[in-house]
Every structure is written in C-alpha cells, then in structure tokens.
Design an enzyme around this catalytic site. Structure first.
Site, mmCIF file in Angstrom:
data_model
loop_
_atom_site.group_PDB
_atom_site.id
_atom_site.type_symbol
_atom_site.label_atom_id
_atom_site.label_comp_id
_atom_site.label_asym_id
_atom_site.label_seq_id
_atom_site.Cartn_x
_atom_site.Cartn_y
_atom_site.Cartn_z
ATOM 1 N N HIS A 157 14.496 26.897 59.857
ATOM 2 C CA HIS A 157 14.453 26.387 58.486
ATOM 3 C C HIS A 157 14.970 24.954 58.393
ATOM 4 C CE1 HIS A 157 13.550 30.222 56.316
ATOM 5 N NE2 HIS A 157 13.878 30.692 57.507
ATOM 6 N N ASP A 364 16.862 16.707 55.894
ATOM 7 C CA ASP A 364 16.757 18.060 55.345
ATOM 8 C C ASP A 364 15.483 18.695 55.898
ATOM 9 O OD1 ASP A 364 17.341 20.262 53.761
ATOM 10 O OD2 ASP A 364 17.687 19.064 51.957
#
Ligand code: ADP
Length: 496
Positions: A157, A364
C-alpha cells in the site's frame, strides 16, 4: 469455490456495539468480502504478556476473522520497531529517519513466522492468499518453507523506493528478494513496479525485459500496478448530504471567505511543516487575501510513541502558533489546526465546503484524501485540488495543480492560483479528475487483483483466462494502461 484468505497487520472485526469506524483496508476490500468466501487473519490489536496471548475465530457479516494477540515484545520489535521505525521511513524515501536494530528485525521475522503458523493451521490447498502491506513482506517465504503451494499475492500500500534507497536498508537482501515467493506482487503505481524491477535487476541478477512476468524456479511471478481508489459515487452522495448538516453549516458560518482544507494523519511523510511554511509565504506575499481565506488543517495524531512523531508535533505546534500570532486578527484566525478525527460524513461535508484542497505529502503510496476531495466537490462549482507530485494519486490526477512540496514558494503561489481560478477552469479540471476517479473505482480493485492472481475471471463465474490472454499484462483501467510502461523479466531465479 476457493476461499480467499486476507492477511493484514490489523484486523478490525466489525462490532455493532462499539460502532467501529471502518478502516481504510476494510473499505477497499468491501466488495471482495461481499463477493467471496473470505477469511481475514491478522493482529487483534491487543497486546498481552507472554503466555497470555490467544488466537480467536469470530464470524461476522459472512466473513470469518481469525485474530491473534501480540506480546509486548512483538509489539515493540515488530510493529513499533522494524515495521514503523525502519520499513515505513525507508519505503517513504526517508533514510535519515530509519532506526535499525537487529533485535527489531528478529521480532519482525518472528511475528511473520507466527502469522504463517496460524495460517498453516487452517489453509486448504486450493485457498487463495492475499497478503497486505509492509508488515508482512516475508510471509509467503514462511509459508513456502512450510510446504505451501497455494497462490499467494502481495499488495504494497505504500511506495516502493528505487534500489539506491532500498539497498541502504540493513538486511534488505533478506526481505526484498523474499517477495519472489509470491505469485503476484502489486504496487500502487507503475513507478513503484519499475523500482522493484530495478531492484531485482541490480540485486538479484535478473535481466529486465518481458512484460510483468518473472520466471522463478518453476513458477511465474507477476508484478503490476493496482492503484487503490475510493467508492466514488457513494462518497459524492455522502458529501452532498453532509454539506446540509448542522456541523458543516456552522463551520461555513464561522469562516470569513474561502476555506482551504488539509486532512492528514499526523505523519512526517505528509509534509505538514512545509505546507504551513507555504501557507505563511502565501500570506506574506498576498496581503489582499488577509481576512478572506482560512486554512483548516485536520490532523489526528498517530504513532505518538515514536520519537520522530513527537518531535514533528512540536514543530507543527510552533509553526501554527507563529502563523496565527503574526497574521491573525481578533476577527480572523488564518489557520485552524485541529488534532481530532472526524466521521467520514463530517469530512465529506468539509471537503465539499472547501474552495481549495491541499494535499502535499513528501511521499505517499496513493493518498485517498486527494481522491475523496475530488469526489466530494459540486461539479457546477468545484474546489481546486493542489497535489504533490510525489503521491501515487498524481499518476491519475494530472489535472490537479501539481506541485513540488519541497518548494514552499511554489506551493504558496499555487494556493493563490487555486483561490483565484476562474469557474470555467475549475469545472473543466474537476470534470477530468472525476472521470479519472470513475475509471478506477475501488469496487473493481479486489477482483482485478484476484483475477490476476488466479488467471481466472473472479468477477463472475470462474472463467479461465488463458495465460496468453493475460500476457498483455495486468488489466488496469484504460487511463492508467495508456501510461503504463511495464517491465519485464525472465530468468530462473536463485532464491536467497
Ligand atoms: P494514510 O493511509 O497514510 O493515512 P490516505 O490519505 O491514503 O493516507 O488515507 C487516509 C484516510 O483516513 C482517508 O480515507 C481519510 O478520509 C481518513 N482520515 C484522515 N484524516 C482523518 C480525520 N481527521 N478523521 C477521520 N478520518 C480521517
């Protein structure tokens, strides 16, 4: 039909009594949990003294949950230690913040062994296994060592940095090549896949050529991008309703002029200090906006036990005080810095209210806040998204105002541009962003991954997908496919 085992660090068993807030992974896997016979295995969230830990099985909402406690030592070494003090910073390109100890690595491997042993107790040979995130990199290897031949997939992720960074992690050679024990390794973006390919090429002697298939012993391993999305239309409806709520109305009444909104967990990857710096420069350069814009930064605390987080909290508090002290007025608070969490609905309403959404992490994996902000807008009078080029979402969102978060003057200028952007341009940019969102709705994410993992179409009947058909690579939304560079490797690999 084969069962799907989902393995992740945290497992949030639904508890109607406590009305538990759905976690990110739970939202992402909602469709998968509904459509397949799923067993979800992971940490219960509880820490117990040695000898008192338990593993429990709970049935809820058609899903079987197997949750296991951690000892205090496990929690410190595996979770706070190796996962959050080494892997988290390094995978987010922050070598400077990593604090490696052998003891933590040992704890990390021990907990992975423990998860593998629990799984080994209940796994049938045709079950599929889908492992999530950086806490569990070596899980497939541990299962293979127990003689398991199941199809096992892994999804990361968070970002996968280039080998120049990854190789600075002590013992990387024990962890990264262990990913070759999976049948499918998924990343958020093509860039992440490419970085992994470069690592395999430079560290494991694999030449880089066939699209996304890697010969590993007698298996084929695939790598691909499966960008996480959100439930777009559901979120839009939620925002439309929420904006009429008492809460959002009271916020609107309290803001003189335009609202700019930032929503992030308090984490050094989110670039909050630099963002405040950018806001300060914007105020300095644009007196005409004084009293006419308020910046609300909503930042629930996380991982406060880790030293770097406590230090960052102090830095942000100082900057926030300085901004309000320098520019504020009795009738105007330029910055509202808030440390509490809000419900999804309250957030949706705030996003819709905000003329500017500012998402400027230094790095991110995806960033769902950017996606939620776009989904929440009124398409006839939308707000403007300022987006860091260093988040996964930037690969899908070229129509945002893309910025370099390390350049506060440029971000300050982007704030001004966003606030002054004419309606026509806002509508046009939002239309394209919304289209990108709809192209990649989270409802299809799980099945895309599982289809690729099995070679069968998991969306309907178990229709075989011949290997030839699949060889064009992984089915990704058209928009992403267009940009897809892909990579390739064959060669039989010598395992570490
Ligand atoms: P990360 O997973 O690193 O925290 P993302 O932006 O991908 O970052 O996901 C964050 C999720 O957490 C989003 O779905 C967002 O709505 C939610 N969230 C962030 N801040 C808050 C908050 N203050 N209250 C409630 N939910 C929040």
């Amino acid at each position: 039909m084969a069962r799907v085992f989902i393995i992740s660090n945290r497992v949030a068993v639904p508890n109607p009594d406590r009305g538990v807030h759905a976690g990110g992974l739970e939202v992402a896997l909602k469709a998968t949990l509904r459509r397949h016979d799923c067993v979800w295995l992971g940490w219960s969230g509880e820490v117990k003294p040695e000898g008192e830990t338990q593993t429990r099985t709970v049935e809820a909402g058609g899903v079987t949950y197997i949750v296991t406690d951690l000892t205090e030592e496990d929690y410190e070494e595996y979770y706070n230690g190796f996962a959050n003090r080494v892997l988290w910073p390094i995978l987010h390109y922050r070598l400077d913040l990593a604090e490696f100890t052998r003891r933590d690595l040992t704890g990390y491997l021990r907990v992975n062994e423990h998860f593998a042993a629990e799984l080994d107790n209940v796994l049938e040979p045709d079950d599929l296994v889908w492992v999530h995130d950086y806490h569990l990199l070596p899980l497939a290897k541990a299962l293979r060592q127990r003689g398991r031949h199941n199809r096992i997939g892994f999804f990361l992720h968070i970002p996968m940095p280039p080998p120049e960074i990854l190789t600075a992690m002590p013992n990387h050679e024990r962890l990264i090549p262990a990913l070759l024990h999976y049948d499918l390794v998924g990343f958020q973006t093509d860039g992440d896949s490419q970085n992994f390919a470069r690592y395999l090429a430079s560290e494991c002697g694999m030449p880089a050529h066939i699209p996304r298939r890697i010969g590993v012993d007698d298996r084929t391993m695939r790598v691909g991008a499966f960008p996480v999305g959100i439930e777009t239309r559901e979120f839009t409806r939620r925002a439309r309703r929420a904006v009429r709520s008492e809460f959002v109305r009271s916020v609107r009444a309290s803001v003189p002029g335009a609202l700019m909104l930032g929503v992030d967990r308090l984490d050094y990857t989110k670039g909050i200090t630099l963002r405040l710096d950018a806001f300060e420069r914007f105020l300095m350069a644009n007196p005409k906006w004084h009293g006419k814009v308020s910046f609300a930064q909503i930042t629930p605390k996380s991982r406060s036990a880790i030293h770097e987080y406590a230090q960052m909290e102090r830095e942000i508090d100082t900057a926030a005080g300085r901004i309000n002290g320098t520019y504020g007025d009795v009738s105007w608070t330029p910055l509202r810095y808030v440390n509490r969490p809000y419900t999804r609905t309250a957030l949706a309403g705030l996003y819709r209210l905000a003329r500017v959404g500012i998402v400027t992490p230094l790095r991110d994996g995806m960033n769902l806040v950017a996606k939620e902000y776009v989904a929440a807008q009124d398409s006839t009078d939308p707000g403007v998204l300022i987006l860091s080029r260093f988040v996964g979402a930037a690969a899908e969102f070229e129509d945002a105002l893309i910025v370099n978060p390390y350049d506060p003057e440029a971000v300050g200028a982007a704030i001004c541009r966003a606030l002054e952007m004419p309606l026509e341009e806002r509508v046009e940019r939002h239309r394209k962003l919304y289209e990108a969102l709809c192209d990649n709705d989270i409802r299809h994410w799980g099945d895309r991954f599982l289809t690729e993992l099995t070679g069968y179409d998991m969306t309907g009947s178990l229709r075989p997908n011949s290997p030839r058909e699949a060889s064009g690579g992984i089915s990704v939304p058209a928009r992403i496919r267009r940009r897809s560079a892909g990579f390739s490797m064959t060669a039989s690999h010598h395992h570490s």
